[in-house]
Motif scaffolding. Structure first.
Motif, PDB file in Angstrom:
ATOM      1  N   TYR A 111       0.819  -1.221   0.000  1.00  0.00           N
ATOM      2  CA  TYR A 111       0.000   0.000   0.000  1.00  0.00           C
ATOM      3  C   TYR A 111       0.848   1.264   0.000  1.00  0.00           C
ATOM      4  N   GLN A 112       2.007   1.195   0.631  1.00  0.00           N
ATOM      5  CA  GLN A 112       2.905   2.365   0.547  1.00  0.00           C
ATOM      6  C   GLN A 112       3.366   2.572  -0.886  1.00  0.00           C
ATOM      7  N   GLU A 488      -5.059  -3.452  10.859  1.00  0.00           N
ATOM      8  CA  GLU A 488      -5.855  -2.803   9.832  1.00  0.00           C
ATOM      9  C   GLU A 488      -7.346  -2.887  10.170  1.00  0.00           C
ATOM     10  N   ALA A 491      -7.988  -0.451  12.880  1.00  0.00           N
ATOM     11  CA  ALA A 491      -7.941   0.957  12.478  1.00  0.00           C
ATOM     12  C   ALA A 491      -9.071   1.302  11.522  1.00  0.00           C
TER      13      ALA A 491
ATOM     14  N   LEU B 829      -2.385   8.177  16.213  1.00  0.00           N
ATOM     15  CA  LEU B 829      -3.585   7.393  15.949  1.00  0.00           C
ATOM     16  C   LEU B 829      -3.308   6.385  14.841  1.00  0.00           C
ATOM     17  N   PRO B 830      -3.526   5.093  15.108  1.00  0.00           N
ATOM     18  CA  PRO B 830      -3.354   4.128  14.015  1.00  0.00           C
ATOM     19  C   PRO B 830      -4.434   4.362  12.968  1.00  0.00           C
ATOM     20  N   ILE B 831      -4.031   4.487  11.728  1.00  0.00           N
ATOM     21  CA  ILE B 831      -5.017   4.692  10.664  1.00  0.00           C
ATOM     22  C   ILE B 831      -4.859   3.545   9.669  1.00  0.00           C
ATOM     23  N   PRO B 832      -5.828   3.321   8.814  1.00  0.00           N
ATOM     24  CA  PRO B 832      -5.702   2.208   7.870  1.00  0.00           C
ATOM     25  C   PRO B 832      -4.410   2.319   7.064  1.00  0.00           C
ATOM     26  N   ALA B 833      -3.639   1.234   7.047  1.00  0.00           N
ATOM     27  CA  ALA B 833      -2.370   1.246   6.322  1.00  0.00           C
ATOM     28  C   ALA B 833      -2.602   1.297   4.827  1.00  0.00           C
ATOM     29  N   SER B 834      -3.835   1.066   4.408  1.00  0.00           N
ATOM     30  CA  SER B 834      -4.109   1.138   2.976  1.00  0.00           C
ATOM     31  C   SER B 834      -3.977   2.568   2.456  1.00  0.00           C
ATOM     32  N   THR B 835      -3.851   3.527   3.367  1.00  0.00           N
ATOM     33  CA  THR B 835      -3.567   4.891   2.929  1.00  0.00           C
ATOM     34  C   THR B 835      -2.099   5.061   2.566  1.00  0.00           C
ATOM     35  N   GLY B 836      -1.284   4.073   2.926  1.00  0.00           N
ATOM     36  CA  GLY B 836       0.155   4.208   2.730  1.00  0.00           C
ATOM     37  C   GLY B 836       0.858   4.698   3.988  1.00  0.00           C
ATOM     38  N   PHE B 837       0.084   4.984   5.025  1.00  0.00           N
ATOM     39  CA  PHE B 837       0.632   5.412   6.314  1.00  0.00           C
ATOM     40  C   PHE B 837      -0.013   4.570   7.403  1.00  0.00           C
ATOM     41  N   THR B 838       0.715   4.372   8.481  1.00  0.00           N
ATOM     42  CA  THR B 838       0.126   3.544   9.531  1.00  0.00           C
ATOM     43  C   THR B 838      -0.395   4.365  10.706  1.00  0.00           C
ATOM     44  N   MET B 840      -1.236   8.566  12.263  1.00  0.00           N
ATOM     45  CA  MET B 840      -1.324  10.001  12.019  1.00  0.00           C
ATOM     46  C   MET B 840      -1.342  10.669  13.385  1.00  0.00           C
TER      47      MET B 840
END
Lengths: 502, 1143
Positions: A111-112, A488, A491, B829-838, B840
């Motif tokens: 995803y990164q 995931e 989150a 804050l853990p955010i969805p890693a599908s954003t490319g970040f884990t 924020m």
């Protein structure tokens, strides 16, 4: 007094008016999207950032291999693994959970890469430069990687969130799963962009990076693989044929050359050889892979280095080749088997080992990714080339798809080319569709041993549960896919866990 | 001026205007004073004749005016001239006539020049000049600015710089009241004396103490907020090397814990608990009005990742504690809200020494001390270790061959603790020069401090200079500066630290059977393959050959001007700056003891520049019984931090080679440079209103803008209000004279915390490299998801306080109750890693602190033998109220010393809760066996001698006879129930004795030193607890068995209650005995005061904690993992003797 008040108020006014400007963050030394994209060199650097998360150890550099090979029937946990022992055990026995760290490493890495590819797609087109060919290649390659990354994710996790934009704050961050069809639609359209003769990748390797970047043919080959996975045999054969007919690639006579660190990439198409698309790793820690390290025995500096001893590091014996996989090699598979599974290895330093206690059967180690050719290796360094698609796969995709679509008649040439290079003397002939299918499946297993392709083959052939349930009796339905990483799910409340992993 | 006006009013009443039109004030003054001499020859020689019947005196005077050249000056309101008189005189002079005329009336007269005659009440006319001197009863020094007032009047004066005063007294029987801040008032009957000398005794009740608050100061009696105040006298007894150490036990509500006992080492200071999870929790330090940025933890890791693993020295240690005159700790929102976005964690105001007008005072202080480690671990000796190792190998599964032949052991038996400890030597020299006159005040100080640590290769040295000047340029302008320059050099032993070679750990773990080095000077590497002993870095190698140092040059100071255009208004403009250049060095040569294969070195520099421009306008005015003080101000400030560091290897083995990286040096990709600036702009104001000294009201408002927050969230407003009622001033309290102070205070306000580092709201690009053709190629992509809504943490605090003093202040108590709620906590804050970040960085979560603070001070004996006592206790309860909405807890994996998380952040629990398994002794052969498996019930993989863990719960909330992560529970937490201090001062004649006791109760410490030592793997040395290990022949001892390999799951390195210890302690912290030589003796040597003293620090500690020192927090400033200990620098017992001379 009034005078002082006036002076003061004037001063306060001055401060007030300049306040907002004063509070702007001074970004000296920082790079932001406003300042970054200005020349074609910046475009290339933006593209390089797409590679980084993929080749990291958390993703393709190590985890990808452990997770996918140990889940297949090709590898078992090493007898004496001295590191990554937990992962070796849980993936081999399917006792891992959604919290297992290697899974999130792969998820995060791809995803990164998608995020970084989206940054390229969104920003690089705005660069004004005479180097239009560079810009075109960079953008097309970003599409290629966006497709490749989604392809890996959908193969491993099933329906996953689809990301065709870089994130802006949390807008869209909590999107749920896209349908598998939608994901494949994006993959195909991205790859069609990447191989478009007008705007896509050039047929010739891009001089800037001397042959390692994917070409138009890499996009064709990946498309062929995608269609093969979707069992669209005609399209798979069509795209594989485009690569074969392009005439840019040939099998290297020496099987070893495929993986060697010392085998440089070249801009000269005649020297591309088998490299359709390969990840190159550096011998210095931080940019090295660990595929060789986890497959090799621990108690020796196995003939890693030409003319050097006691340098670099021994393997870790995380995984060994299963007997079934070894048995699939044909007796006269001399060129290939002798390299992949040598019958003995030279122990440069017998004194080292783990407590001097372990002696191992030398025949169970896949020795594709040795350190041979590396010099001055730092501790932890393991450079080698790990192919994603090489020419022999294109040939075997063609053979398989052609056989499925039209029967074996036109498929022999491709498979026999691969077998011939392996050293097998007798070419295949006289098979029917079913026996050819068996032959091509067996060929894929031996040709790609240790290249983390087996599990995907088993799944698309529908052989996964038959094969794996004989090894893991209580394997549950749905466990051919990896669980969505627990972090995931935590989150992102809009995601639900994959079947079989609840 | 005031005096004159009073006099004129008295003489002339309100009618004087008419005459003043023709007479300048100054001339009148001259007349009045010259009068006795001139005595008007004219008036004596001029004769008048007069005859009146039944006329008023006034009419008579008017007649005289018509018939002569005399004029009369009087005020009808004051003199009664309506009395009817009969008068007949012949050729008499004016004196005789007036004597006769005014006989029997209450008025008298004076004949001035120009034939002017003043008529006024008798008492005014009977003026007499009194002069004198006011002195300090103890020191005999003049008291400047003491008030001398005639009792029952408002007539008075103040003393000058020599303590002298001069006052006209109208009545020979007048009584003078002499008073000065900090002294007991005296009354003196004039009795016709013209020369009166008074000695004032110091007022023990200190009621009129002035307390420094943010951007100003108030009398303590006018204070509405909760402020702890530490005065110079208390500082004198605290021999400390850093200003933050002074705070320990000296202000209620302040908890001070050592992050390292190393000289110059870090400290964590918490005012009223931890507010923040991830941001800073350190108070804001303000030195002479200049805020000091002290957040190294945010600083260093972002700037200099190569050094983030190394112990960070304490920036505050670069400031000389001897320069301090007073420290104020602002605690409640009424006091801190004026610091707005930086006030959340409390504010520590430090005021440095100022000059005093009077004669030049030269003070020299010299002290020398020695220190020794206060406590050591009992470790196994060589033979015990060999047995232990053999036992551990034999117990392994499968059994390993034993290595040591007990009859033929190597000839070494070394306790490596002894190899690293030494006697430390501490020298401290201070010189100060203070003085001034009416227009210039100066304080110039110099200090030198040199301290070698009790651990070899550690030490601290500081040179410091200070010059504080203030010049009164004219009536309305005052300019001044505070300037301090210092140089500090720390030699650092790597301790307290989970990274690299922790020296303390290696000294505890190093096998006693090994020699330190061979005859060729090669250090042993610790490794004995056959015994399974791994390579441990040789402690001797670290102390003798490696070098880690931190040097720092610091300039801190400000210049200011104060303009007073009218009496009530002051405009202060100040520009301050804090400049620090520091350099880190670390070197590890190649020798047997080095684990790596090359000599290596890290060098780094950090350069910080901070400036602050401040404008303040203060207006103070009284209207009748009301007094109003308003202050408005604005500040602008900027902080720029630049750093760079390099890592090199292939170096020569010479220690100083880090100063000489050259072509041969291999510089790896570990190189960093950074540039991190931030800015703030602020506007603030405060209103103090008091009515009759009884009802006090304070309101403040601050608006802060910070560059570190999201673009749309830059500005924040921080208000506060406070009310106080001085009940003892009410009439109904006058019937309770025993109560001298009774004041009720209440406040509410909001403050913030800005510690989030630079650029965190922006999406910046970071390196993300690829490999091309075996070459690393640079790549860049976003490394942070932008959060335009990022803002400060905000704390709402309410406070109720009561000040009580009885018996003229001999017993004084202060109680404060508070509740703080911090919202918008900064949290990754853990955010969805599908954003490319884990993650924020976001504002989520709430934390609450509530507590009670009490302070009690008594003057038990006040005679020749004096005895004062002060006692303080503070209780604080910390609770995480909310995390991020979805999550109720987060297991914290940051501390990885034993390979497992040790803490949890859970809603409803305090920050710093320890989390792990509960144990229940060890399995023995008598434990029941599950017949189905032929193994132990809950832990089928365990064998006799293994730790038995408690099965707490399972997947469905019921016990499942399986030990897994669900069985983890909270094992305690690092927050004390209460902290307290108890201080006693005794003095008799020239002797004084100070006994300072301090303690912490009810906290737990996770002792990871012991967890590491006592894993009983047999591979490294351990404590003598290993002698009580389980063996087949002795199962009752309670310790697990030694086992080198093959230990089953839930074995060695599991976080459990075995390592959670009670951290409570009571400590006799300092004992100081001093003798002041009698001034009669020393004055012959022109010495005004000679004091010798000796003190003992860290005298005795009562604790159950098994480590070196319970006053420890290896996490330092990092809040999340607060309260564990790992290889901490031990504390020292220090004995000091010193000499203090004042000329």
């Amino acid at each position: 007094m009034k005078k002082f008040l006036l002076i003061y108020l004037a001063m306060a006014g001055l401060i007030l008016s300049s306040c907002e400007k004063f509070l702007e963050e001074d970004q000296t030394g920082q790079i932001t999207s406003e300042t970054f994209y200005s020349t074609s060199k910046d475009a290339v650097q933006a593209l390089n950032a797409v590679y980084n998360p993929i080749i990291s150890l958390g993703c393709f550099g190590l985890n990808y291999c452990v997770v996918n090979e140990l889940r297949s029937d090709d590898f078992v946990k090493g007898a004496k693994p001295w590191t990554n022992a937990t992962q070796a055990d849980v993936y081999d026995k399917y006792t891992f959970t959604a919290s297992e760290g290697f899974i999130s490493g792969i998820w995060n890495g791809y995803y990164q890469a998608i995020k970084n590819a989206n940054l390229v797609i969104e920003n690089v087109g705005n660069i004004v430069t005479p180097d239009t060919s560079v810009i075109r290649n960079v953008i097309a390659e970003a599409y290629f990687f966006r497709a490749y990354s989604h392809f890996e994710l959908v193969r491993m996790f099933g329906s996953v969130p689809l990301k065709d934009k870089s994130p802006s704050g949390l807008t869209g961050a909590y999107s749920g799963r896209a349908s598998v069809d939608d994901i494949y639609a994006l993959i195909i359209s991205d790859l069609e962009y990447a191989c478009d003769p007008k705007k896509g990748l050039y047929a010739k390797p891009w001089v800037e990076a001397a042959g390692q970047h994917p070409t138009q043919y890499a996009a064709y080959a990946l498309l062929a693989n995608v269609y093969l996975t979707l069992q669209n045999w005609t399209k798979a054969a069509e795209y594989a044929k485009k690569v074969i007919d392009g005439g840019k690639f040939a099998l290297w006579a020496n099987y070893k050359d495929i993986f060697l660190y010392s085998k440089k990439f070249s801009a000269n198409t005649a020297e591309l050889g088998e490299n359709v698309f390969v990840f190159n790793f550096h011998q210095d820690a931080g940019f090295s892979s660990r595929w060789g390290w986890i497959m090799q025995p621990p108690d020796a500096y196995v003939n890693c280095f030409v003319g050097s001893t006691k340098n670099g590091r021994p393997g870790a014996n995380v995984m060994e080749v299963s007997q079934a996989a070894i048995n699939d090699f044909e007796a006269d598979d001399s060129n290939r088997k002798n390299y992949v599974l040598p019958s003995s290895y030279t122990d440069d330093d017998k004194t080292r080992g783990v407590n001097g206690l372990i002696t191992l059967d030398p025949t169970k180690y896949c020795m594709k990714y040795t350190n041979e050719g590396q010099t001055n290796v730092l501790w932890g360094g393991w450079g080698s080339n790990i192919p994603v698609i090489r020419y022999s796969e294109v040939l075997l995709i063609y053979a398989e798809a052609e056989n499925e679509a039209n029967g074996p008649a036109n498929a022999y040439a491709a498979i026999n080319q691969v077998r011939g290079r392996a050293g097998i003397v007798a070419p295949l002939s006289g098979l029917n569709k079913e026996t050819f299918r068996t032959a091509v499946r067996k060929e894929r297993r031996t040709e790609f041993l240790g290249e983390a392709k087996r599990i995907f083959d088993l799944i698309r052939w529908g052989e996964f549960y038959n094969t794996m349930q004989s090894i893991i009796p209580n394997l549950k339905q749905g466990q051919h896919l990896l669980p969505i990483p627990q972090g995931e799910l935590d989150a992102n409340p809009s995601l639900k866990q994959n079947e079989g992993w609840n | 001026m005031k005096k004159l006006r009073i006099l004129i009013t008295q003489v002339f009443g309100y009618g004087y205007k008419k005459y003043l039109l023709i007479m300048k004030l100054t001339t009148l003054l001259c007349f009045l004073t010259l009068l006795p001499i001139s005595a008007s020859i004219f008036s004596q020689s001029t004769s008048l004749s007069l005859k009146v019947n039944n006329k008023t005196i006034k009419e008579v005077l008017e007649q005289i005016e018509q018939e002569s050249k005399f004029h009369f000056l009087y005020n009808d309101n004051y003199v009664d001239l309506d009395k009817k008189v009969d008068l007949e005189v012949n050729k008499m002079n004016i004196h005789d006539i007036l004597d006769q005329l005014l006989k029997g009336s209450s008025s008298s007269y004076k004949v001035l020049d120009n034939n002017l005659v003043v008529i006024a009440p008798v008492e005014i006319m009977q003026q007499q000049k009194v002069t004198g001197k006011v002195l300090d009863a103890t020191s005999g020094e003049p008291i400047i600015g003491a008030n001398v007032i005639i009792q029952g009047t408002t007539i008075g004066t103040t003393t000058d710089i020599d303590g002298k005063f001069s006052l006209d007294v109208t009545n020979a029987n007048a009584v003078l009241v002499i008073s000065s801040v900090g002294y007991m008032s005296e009354t003196v009957n004039v009795n016709g004396q013209s020369m009166i000398n008074v000695k004032l005794a110091i007022d023990i009740t200190k009621l009129e103490e002035v307390v420094v608050i943010g951007y100003g100061s108030v009398r303590k009696s006018d204070l509405t907020g909760s402020v702890g105040s530490i005065k110079e006298t208390e500082l004198k007894n605290a021999k400390v090397n850093s200003i933050d150490q002074i705070l320990q036990g000296r202000a209620a509500g302040v908890q001070v814990t050592q992050a390292s006992n190393a000289p110059g080492g870090g400290i964590s200071v918490r005012i009223r608990g931890n507010n923040s999870i991830q941001g800073g929790n350190d108070p804001l330090y303000v030195i002479d009005g200049l805020p000091i940025y002290n957040n190294e933890s945010v600083n260093s890791s972002a700037m200099n990742p190569l050094f983030s693993n190394l112990q960070q020295p304490n920036i505050l240690s670069t400031i000389n504690p001897n320069d301090i005159q007073s420290i104020e700790v602002l605690k409640d929102a009424s006091a801190t809200a004026i610091y707005g976005a930086r006030g959340s964690n409390g504010v520590v105001l430090i005021t440095t020494k100022k000059g005093e007008s009077g004669k030049v005072k030269v003070q020299v202080d010299a002290s020398n001390g020695v220190g020794n480690v206060a406590k050591t671990y009992d470790l196994l000796n060589a033979r015990q270790f060999a047995e232990y190792n053999n036992n551990a190998r034999a117990n392994s599964s499968p059994a390993l061959p034993t290595y040591f032949d007990l009859n033929n052991l190597p000839p070494y038996d070394i306790d490596y603790q002894k190899e690293i400890f030494q006697t430390s030597k501490i020298q401290d020299y201070q010189l100060s020069l203070t003085g001034g006159d009416q227009t210039l005040l100066y304080a110039i100080t110099a200090g030198y401090h040199n301290e070698s640590g009790i651990v070899k290769s550690s030490g601290f040295e500081r040179y410091s200079l200070r010059a504080n000047l203030e010049k009164k340029a004219n009536k309305w302008l005052k300019v001044g500066n505070n300037l301090a320059i210092s140089r500090s050099e720390s030699e650092i032993a790597n301790t307290d630290n989970q990274y690299g070679y922790n020296l303390i750990m290696s000294s505890l773990q190093y096998v006693p059977l090994q020699q330190k080095m061979d005859q060729y000077g090669v250090y042993s590497s610790g490794q004995i393959t056959g015994a399974g002993i791994p390579l441990i870095v040789n402690p001797g190698y670290i102390t003798d050959l490696t070098k880690m140092s931190y040097t720092s040059n610091k300039i801190i100071g400000n210049i200011y001007a104060e303009v007073t255009p009218v009496k009530e208004l002051t405009w202060r403009i100040a520009f301050g700056s804090d400049i620090q250049e520091s350099r880190n060095r670390n070197f590890q040569p190649l020798n047997g003891g080095n684990a790596s294969n090359a000599a290596q070195s890290i060098v780094g520099t950090i350069s910080n520049f901070y400036w602050n421009l401040e404008n303040l306008l203060t207006y103070n005015k009284s209207f009748g019984k009301s007094n109003v003080t308003t202050m408005v101000g604005a500040t602008q400030e900027q902080y720029v931090s630049e750093a760079s560091s390099l890592y090199g290897e292939n170096l020569s083995n010479k220690t100083d080679v880090y100063n000489n990286f050259n072509g041969n040096t291999r510089v790896t990709n570990n190189m960093y440079s950074s540039y991190l600036p931030w800015q703030m702009a602020s506007f603030f104001g405060r209103l103090n209103y008091s009515y009759d000294g009884k009802y006090l009201f304070t309101a403040s408002l601050r608006r802060d803008g910070s560059s570190r927050f999201g673009k749309d969230m830059r500005w924040g407003t921080f208000p506060s209000v406070a009310l106080a009622w001085t009940i003892n001033k009410e009439n109904f309290m006058q019937s309770f004279p025993v109560i001298s102070t009774l004041k009720l205070r209440g406040s509410y306000g909001e403050t913030g915390s800005t510690e989030i580092g630079t650029y965190n709201s922006l999406s910046t690009y970071g390196g993300s490299n690829a490999v091309w053709n075996n070459l690393v190629a640079p790549g860049y992509a976003t490394n942070r998801i932008p959060n335009p809504y990022l803002q400060w943490e905000s704390t709402k605090q309410s406070n109720i306080g009561l000040d009580l003093a009885v018996l003229d202040g001999r017993i004084a108590a202060t109680i404060d109750l508070y509740k703080k709620r911090t919202e918008s906590l900064l949290y990754n804050l853990p955010i969805p890693a599908s954003t490319g970040f884990t993650t924020m960085l976001s504002n989520v979560g709430n934390v609450e602190n509530k507590g009670i603070e009490m302070g009690l001070s008594t003057f038990n004996l006040t005679g020749e033998f004096k005895w004062n006592t002060s006692f303080m206790v503070s209780f604080n309860r910390n609770e995480v109220i909310k995390l991020d909405g979805q999550k109720k807890e987060a297991v914290l994996g940051n501390v990885q010393i034993i390979g497992q998380p040790i803490q949890i952040l859970r809603v409803g629990e305090p920050i710093g809760s320890f989390y792990g398994y509960k144990t229940d002794g060890v399995y023995t052969t008598k434990d029941p066996i599950n017949p189905a498996t032929n193994k132990f019930y809950n832990q089928p993989n365990s064998l006799p001698g293994d730790i038995k863990y408690q099965d707490i719960t399972g997947a469905n909330g019921v016990r499942d006879s399986v030990i897994n992560s669900l069985d983890r529970v909270i094992l305690g937490n690092a927050n004390p129930d209460y902290v307290f201090s108890f201080s006693n001062s005794f003095s008799y004649k020239g002797f004084d004795l100070n006994v300072f006791i301090q303690g912490v109760q009810g906290n737990e410490i996770m002792n990871l030193t012991r967890a590491t030592l006592e894993n009983f793997s047999g591979t490294t040395n351990t404590t003598t607890r290993a002698l009580d290990r389980w063996t087949t022949t002795n199962e009752t001892v309670g310790q697990r068995k030694a086992m080198q390999a093959g230990r089953a799951a839930y074995g060695n390195a599991t976080t459990s209650d075995l390592y959670v210890e009670d951290g409570s302690y009571i400590r006799l912290k300092t004992l100081t005995l001093a003798y002041n030589f009698p001034s009669s003796l020393v004055s012959k040597m022109r010495i005004s005061n000679l004091r010798i003293y000796c003190s003992a620090n860290n005298v005795y500690t009562w604790t159950n904690y098994s480590g070196y020192d319970p006053d420890i927090n290896s996490a330092g400033k990092a809040t999340l993992n607060t309260g564990y200990e790992y290889g901490a620098y031990p504390s020292a017992k220090v004995y000091t003797v010193g000499l203090n001379i004042t000329f």
